[in-house]
Every structure is written in structure tokens, then in C-alpha cells.
Design an enzyme around this catalytic site. Structure first.
Site, short mmCIF file in Angstrom:
data_model
loop_
_atom_site.label_atom_id
_atom_site.label_comp_id
_atom_site.label_asym_id
_atom_site.label_seq_id
_atom_site.Cartn_x
_atom_site.Cartn_y
_atom_site.Cartn_z
N CYS A 16 52.10 78.19 5.04
CA CYS A 16 52.46 78.65 6.59
C CYS A 16 52.49 79.98 6.66
CB CYS A 16 53.41 77.72 7.00
SG CYS A 16 54.96 78.03 6.18
N ASN A 19 57.10 80.57 5.22
CA ASN A 19 57.37 79.67 3.98
C ASN A 19 58.83 79.10 3.98
OD1 ASN A 19 57.30 80.01 0.31
ND2 ASN A 19 56.92 78.27 1.50
N CYS A 21 59.69 76.90 6.97
CA CYS A 21 59.67 75.64 7.77
C CYS A 21 58.54 74.86 7.45
CB CYS A 21 59.35 75.93 9.22
SG CYS A 21 60.82 76.76 9.79
N ARG A 22 57.29 74.93 7.75
CA ARG A 22 56.31 73.93 7.58
C ARG A 22 55.84 73.94 6.08
NH1 ARG A 22 52.38 76.76 11.47
NH2 ARG A 22 53.41 78.54 10.73
N SER A 23 55.55 74.72 5.40
CA SER A 23 54.93 74.75 3.93
C SER A 23 56.15 74.22 3.13
CB SER A 23 54.30 75.80 3.48
OG SER A 23 55.08 76.96 3.53
N ASP A 132 53.72 75.69 14.61
CA ASP A 132 55.09 76.36 14.10
C ASP A 132 56.41 75.89 14.93
OD1 ASP A 132 56.91 78.30 13.57
OD2 ASP A 132 55.43 80.04 13.96
P1 4NP Z 1 56.94 78.77 8.89
O1 4NP Z 1 57.72 79.00 10.49
O2 4NP Z 1 55.62 79.54 9.09
O3 4NP Z 1 56.65 77.36 9.17
O4 4NP Z 1 57.95 78.88 7.81
C1 4NP Z 1 58.28 80.39 10.69
C2 4NP Z 1 59.29 81.08 10.28
C3 4NP Z 1 59.65 82.36 10.57
C4 4NP Z 1 58.99 82.91 11.43
C5 4NP Z 1 57.97 82.35 11.91
C6 4NP Z 1 57.50 81.16 11.61
N1 4NP Z 1 59.35 84.15 11.83
O5 4NP Z 1 58.75 84.68 12.76
O6 4NP Z 1 60.15 84.73 10.98
#
Ligand code: 4NP
Length: 160
Positions: A16, A19, A21-23, A132
């Protein structure tokens, strides 16, 4: 572009943006579901961006996942690196931007390994991205889990 021969898949990388939340959720869920059927498969996760490198999974993602019985231990954020494209047999982005970023980063010889994770989902035929959840509320994390569990079951079925 054809997919990798699934019967030869021994390693999977979930991807994602951050790294956190989703992955990591996909990492924890698939690791647990695959434990008995595919005990030797290697599973990892990474982000297309490195700004959370070394961070543990987001507290909201972790607590939502733990409530469904998943274990997030030993998962911490790292960026996708060039060696990942050679090393992993299957690379599964969560959304279209992740997909495009991976395609842009990878040597074309490895593009066939990059497949949208929700191609393996069964109950969500009209959904192609895991959205996201970072800037939203708790419902977003539950929806991530719903999608990730469904695609993980579908993937496991196709691999075993
Ligand atoms: P992820 O979510 O891609 O599912 O881990 C996010 C985590 C952090 C951010 C964006 C999306 N950020 O902008 O910091």
C-alpha cells in the site's frame, strides 16, 4: 499481461502507500489464513512511500484486526525496494495508485507479478481497490478488513 502461474507462487508481497494500515492488515490476515494450508509460503508487506519506515502498524488498523483475531506481531513498515521485484513471486497492490507506482518502479520483466489484490476477492466483484482508511473513521478500517479477508480467502483457494 498474464498473471504468474499461481501453483509456483512461494512468496507474496502486499503493498500500500504507507505500509501501516492496509498492507500490514493483509499481511496479518493472509499469514494467519495460510498457516495450515501453505505453511512454507513467505509473506511480507511494504509501502510505495518510505515515510513510516520502522513504524508498527497504525493503532486503529491493529486494534480492528486484533478484534477479529489477527496477530500483527513482527510487522513493521518498510518501503518497496528494487530487490522485491526479483524476489517475490506475487506483488499485490491495494489501490490503482499503488499499482501504477509499482509498475513505474519495476523493470518491465517483472510487471507480470504485479496484480491488484482485489482481483482475488469473491464477494465484491464491483470493487477493485482497498480504500485508504488513514484519514477516515473506524468504519474504514472495518471495510478494509472485510475486503482483505474476502480477497485472502480467494487467493488462498487459488494457491492451494
Ligand atoms: P496505508 O495508509 O497506505 O494503508 O498504510 C496510509 C498511511 C499513512 C499515510 C497515508 C496512507 N500518510 O499519508 O501518512
Amino acid at each position: 499481461m498474464s498473471k504468474p502461474e499461481l501453483k509456483y507462487v512461494n512468496s507474496i508481497l502486499f503493498v500500500c502507500l504507507g505500509n501501516i494500515c492496509r498492507s500490514p492488515t493483509a499481511h496479518a490476515v493472509f499469514r494467519q489464513l495460510a498457516q495450515s494450508k501453505l505453511p512454507n509460503i513467505q509473506i511480507d508487506s511494504a509501502g510505495t512511500a518510505g515515510y513510516h519506515t520502522g513504524a508498527k502498524p497504525d493503532k486503529r488498523a491493529k486494534s480492528a484486526g486484533e478484534q477479529r483475531g489477527y496477530d500483527f506481531s513482527s510487522i513493521s513498515a518498510r518501503p518497496v525496494v528494487a530487490e522485491d521485484f526479483e524476489h517475490f513471486d506475487l506483488i499485490l497492490p491495494m489501490d490503482r495508485q499503488n499499482y501504477q507506482d509499482l509498475i513505474d518502479q519495476a523493470d518491465p520483466q517483472y510487471h507480470y507479478k504485479i496484480v491488484m489484490f482485489l482481483e482475488f476477492a469473491k464477494n465484491y466483484p464491483d470493487v477493485d481497490e482497498v480504500p485508504d482508511p488513514y484519514y477516515g473513521g473506524s468504519k474504514g478500517f472495518e471495510y478494509v478488513l472485510d475486503l482483505v479477508e474476502d480477497a485472502s480467502h480467494g487467493l488462498l483457494e487459488q494457491l492451494s
